[in-house]
Design a protein around this motif. Structure first.
Motif, PDB file in Angstrom:
ATOM      1  N   VAL A  81       0.872  -1.178   0.000  1.00  0.00           N
ATOM      2  CA  VAL A  81       0.000   0.000   0.000  1.00  0.00           C
ATOM      3  C   VAL A  81       0.906   1.224   0.000  1.00  0.00           C
ATOM      4  O   VAL A  81       1.710   1.406   0.924  1.00  0.00           O
ATOM      5  N   ALA A  82       0.802   2.061  -1.038  1.00  0.00           N
ATOM      6  CA  ALA A  82       1.668   3.229  -1.194  1.00  0.00           C
ATOM      7  C   ALA A  82       0.814   4.465  -1.426  1.00  0.00           C
ATOM      8  O   ALA A  82       0.025   4.511  -2.365  1.00  0.00           O
ATOM      9  N   GLN A  83       0.996   5.477  -0.574  1.00  0.00           N
ATOM     10  CA  GLN A  83       0.235   6.723  -0.666  1.00  0.00           C
ATOM     11  C   GLN A  83       1.168   7.879  -1.009  1.00  0.00           C
ATOM     12  O   GLN A  83       2.147   8.119  -0.304  1.00  0.00           O
ATOM     13  N   GLU A  84       0.881   8.587  -2.090  1.00  0.00           N
ATOM     14  CA  GLU A  84       1.620   9.783  -2.513  1.00  0.00           C
ATOM     15  C   GLU A  84       3.128   9.512  -2.571  1.00  0.00           C
ATOM     16  O   GLU A  84       3.920  10.193  -1.930  1.00  0.00           O
ATOM     17  N   PRO A  85       3.560   8.525  -3.362  1.00  0.00           N
ATOM     18  CA  PRO A  85       4.982   8.197  -3.414  1.00  0.00           C
ATOM     19  C   PRO A  85       5.728   9.058  -4.440  1.00  0.00           C
ATOM     20  O   PRO A  85       5.152   9.884  -5.141  1.00  0.00           O
ATOM     21  N   VAL A  86       7.024   8.816  -4.516  1.00  0.00           N
ATOM     22  CA  VAL A  86       7.875   9.305  -5.599  1.00  0.00           C
ATOM     23  C   VAL A  86       8.209   8.102  -6.460  1.00  0.00           C
ATOM     24  O   VAL A  86       8.627   7.062  -5.942  1.00  0.00           O
ATOM     25  N   TYR A  87       8.044   8.219  -7.767  1.00  0.00           N
ATOM     26  CA  TYR A  87       8.302   7.105  -8.668  1.00  0.00           C
ATOM     27  C   TYR A  87       9.721   7.134  -9.232  1.00  0.00           C
ATOM     28  O   TYR A  87      10.245   6.110  -9.653  1.00  0.00           O
ATOM     29  N   ASP A  88      10.290   8.309  -9.236  1.00  0.00           N
ATOM     30  CA  ASP A  88      11.633   8.506  -9.783  1.00  0.00           C
ATOM     31  C   ASP A  88      12.225   9.677  -9.013  1.00  0.00           C
ATOM     32  O   ASP A  88      11.730  10.800  -9.117  1.00  0.00           O
ATOM     33  N   TRP A  89      13.264   9.415  -8.208  1.00  0.00           N
ATOM     34  CA  TRP A  89      13.808  10.464  -7.339  1.00  0.00           C
ATOM     35  C   TRP A  89      14.295  11.658  -8.153  1.00  0.00           C
ATOM     36  O   TRP A  89      14.207  12.801  -7.697  1.00  0.00           O
ATOM     37  N   TYR A  90      14.792  11.440  -9.346  1.00  0.00           N
ATOM     38  CA  TYR A  90      15.212  12.558 -10.193  1.00  0.00           C
ATOM     39  C   TYR A  90      14.025  13.464 -10.507  1.00  0.00           C
ATOM     40  O   TYR A  90      14.125  14.689 -10.427  1.00  0.00           O
TER      41      TYR A  90
END
Length: 610
Positions: A210-219
């Motif tokens: 379960v992932a809420q408001e993640p970052v998909y690519d740190w760049y």
């Protein structure tokens, strides 16, 4: 993640000069200490080795070995009154934010070796209580990433070290004698990044995420195709502070050696935080540092069941890469997608916090998030068929209405739009959104600050709507839906790699546009391509779609020193992903304060097309 600093009157501070001063300080300190043999942070809390009753749980701590000699600290909460030898599935959160120290006035459960009052980390008490995890028969484990809290080692911004921490923690949880071998990862923001790391690794034992408001690519979190975001330095520096646990001021009676080891080891070690900060100031997307932190390729083909929530108007972790992630997953996917900022699925305007006049109002506009999370975990960690059949994907668009679909985006067609040729001046003054107030225009988009409530933040702007190349489409004869990721291609003779911003607006009958989506890039001689943030937006009958190409979006990105030169754009194309206006099946839910604040302030007066 990084939160913008604000004046008491609600206006954002100017942090550019301060940030570059901080860069100089970090670089100078790192260089000066290159010959100092500074150890990495040692494990901080020394807590219960036996189970201690805390609420409905029995709490104890664990040390989990990871790579490079790093040891991770973990709080373990087991359901009370379990039969001897009972095994349970595990729900785990892994991140930098867990605070094991009692707040002022809070009764500690025990004391650590240097006198600090300890309590179990409370970051996800809302999940434990709201989803009734312990009563359901789950063990909850909260793990400090390397270099944070009670874990040793050096933070590395979701890089190989932290990726190995995720794998080690999941394997450890799956192998414990009290575990069934089934592990679920849960988190919001950075903790959601670690959950996606696990999904991409497909670690044995990991059965749901379960992932809420993640970052998909740190760049992409820190740069828009080479253009730095305002938070490009604020975020790395905030994690230096976060890792300097328990703070920069010694506690009376604290052992000085222990304090120095816990607080300053990561700050002064030139191969630790100094290296990380300087690496993140490198805007070259192709650099190995960034490639190692792009989760999108790793998630392609993952079969780990995923429950994702993402705000289309999140000003912190944007929906940049959302469609790529959803389209690449091969396991079951559930998602809540909609018009909110950086909030949990169960947040209210009080817990967000949004400072609105309706503190109990749901920050997404839809009820039942934690109930659905509980059913999701029950299905994939316990094998229980859900008592309620939840839709795979629920979507809230800009009207505030919700619908359900089996996938997103669904059944899209494309509309290819030719962009006009023209020129603008690189003066660095342009804003994507602004309102007119007391005889002055104010820019309203402030990086990482949520729209809505009393978070109305403005900064004076002297931009000019005419300093851009505008393409305004004909009036829509019926409502149309933009659903997915807008793709842009620009042709230019610019040899200097100047920044360019592309904004798409929904323009009403009065000529006022509301920002639909945006992104930035650096122009190159020839063709420059970029993807805008994913969205789902219904353009009403009688409205127009407008595309603006200009030099900057102040407030969202931090730009090079303007050159004042004339930038020529020789046209280009925009590909709009179009879905049916009546797509999906209506479902429960309503508007929210973020959306209403956005519609009221993220606006721009679009010039009439000549």
């Amino acid at each position: 993640m990084f939160v913008a600093r604000r004046h008491n009157d609600g206006r954002r501070r100017s942090v550019v000069a301060a940030e570059w001063l901080s860069v100089a300080i970090v670089a100078t300190v790192s260089a000066a200490l290159c010959l100092i043999a500074a150890p990495v942070a040692s494990a901080a809390p020394v807590s219960a080795t036996k189970e201690i009753a805390v609420g409905n749980a029995l709490w104890h701590s664990e040390r989990i070995p990871s790579t490079g000699g790093v040891t991770l600290y973990a709080d373990v909460l087991r359901p009370r009154n379990l039969p001897a030898g009972a095994r349970t599935p595990v729900i785990m959160a892994i991140g930098p934010y867990f605070n094991h120290y009692a707040a002022k006035g809070q009764q500690p459960v025990l004391r650590d070796s240097i006198g600090q009052g300890l309590v179990p980390a409370g970051r996800y008490d809302d999940l434990i209580d709201g989803a009734r995890l312990l009563e359901r028969g789950y063990t909850m484990v909260m793990v400090d990433l390397r270099g944070f809290g009670g874990s040793s080692g050096c933070p590395d911004a979701s890089g190989p070290g932290e990726q190995s921490d995720v794998a080690a923690a999941v394997r450890w949880a799956a192998s414990q004698s009290w575990s069934t071998g089934k592990v679920g990862l849960y988190g919001k923001s950075y903790d959601a990044v670690t959950a996606l790391i696990g999904a991409g690794q497909q670690v044995r034992g990991l059965s749901a995420v379960v992932a809420q408001e993640p970052v998909y690519d740190w760049y992409r979190y820190l740069y828009g195709n080479g253009v730095p975001r305002v938070n490009r330095l604020g975020t790395p520096l905030s994690f230096i502070y976060q890792s300097s646990n328990p703070g920069f001021k010694p506690t009376p009676g604290m052992d000085p050696a222990a304090y120095a080891d816990r607080t300053f080891a990561n700050v002064v070690n030139p191969l630790c935080q100094g290296y990380s900060v300087l690496s993140q100031l490198n805007g070259q997307k192709s650099d190995a540092f960034w490639r190692a932190r792009n989760l999108i390729p790793r998630l392609q083909g993952s079969r780990v069941p995923l429950f994702l929530s993402q705000g289309f108007i999140d000003q912190n972790t944007s929906a940049d890469g959302l469609q790529q992630v959803l389209s690449g997953m091969r396991g079951p996917v559930h998602a809540w997608l909609g018009m909110w900022d950086h909030v949990r699925g169960n947040d209210t305007d009080m817990t967000a916090p949004l400072n609105s006049n309706t503190p109990k109002r749901l920050s997404t506009g839809r009820a039942g998030y934690l109930d659905e999370v509980g059913r999701f975990f029950d299905q994939y960690l316990m094998g229980k068929p859900p008592a309620v059949k939840d839709p795979a994907i629920v979507i809230q668009d800009n009207t505030g209405r919700w619908r359900a679909q089996p996938v997103w985006p669904q059944d899209i067609a494309t509309r290819r739009v030719a962009l006009r040729s023209g020129a603008y001046t690189f003066d660095g003054r342009q804003t994507a959104t602004k309102i007119f107030y007391q005889g002055q225009y104010y820019g309203t988009q402030i990086d990482s600050v949520a729209p809505g409530g009393t978070n109305f933040q403005v900064a004076k702007t002297t931009d000019s709507a005419s300093n851009a190349v505008w393409t305004v489409l004909p009036v829509e004869k019926s409502a149309v839906r933009i659903s997915g990721t807008v793709e842009v291609s620009l042709t230019s003779r610019d040899p200097d790699s100047t920044p360019v911003a592309v904004d798409v607006y929904d323009v009403d009958e009065t000529g006022m546009g509301t920002l639909i989506t945006q992104n930035a890039a650096r122009l190159t001689a020839g063709v420059t391509t970029l993807e805008l943030f994913s969205t789902d937006w219904l353009v009403a009958q009688g409205h127009r779609i407008a595309v603006r190409v200009t030099d900057s979006n102040n407030g969202r990105w931090a730009y090079d020193h303007p050159t004042g030169r004339r930038v020529v754009v020789d046209g280009g194309t925009v590909v709009l992903p179009m879905a049916a206006a009546d797509a999906g099946t209506p479902t429960s839910g309503g508007s929210n304060s973020n959306l209403e604040g956005y519609l009221g302030s993220y606006r721009y007066p679009v010039p009439k097309q000549s």
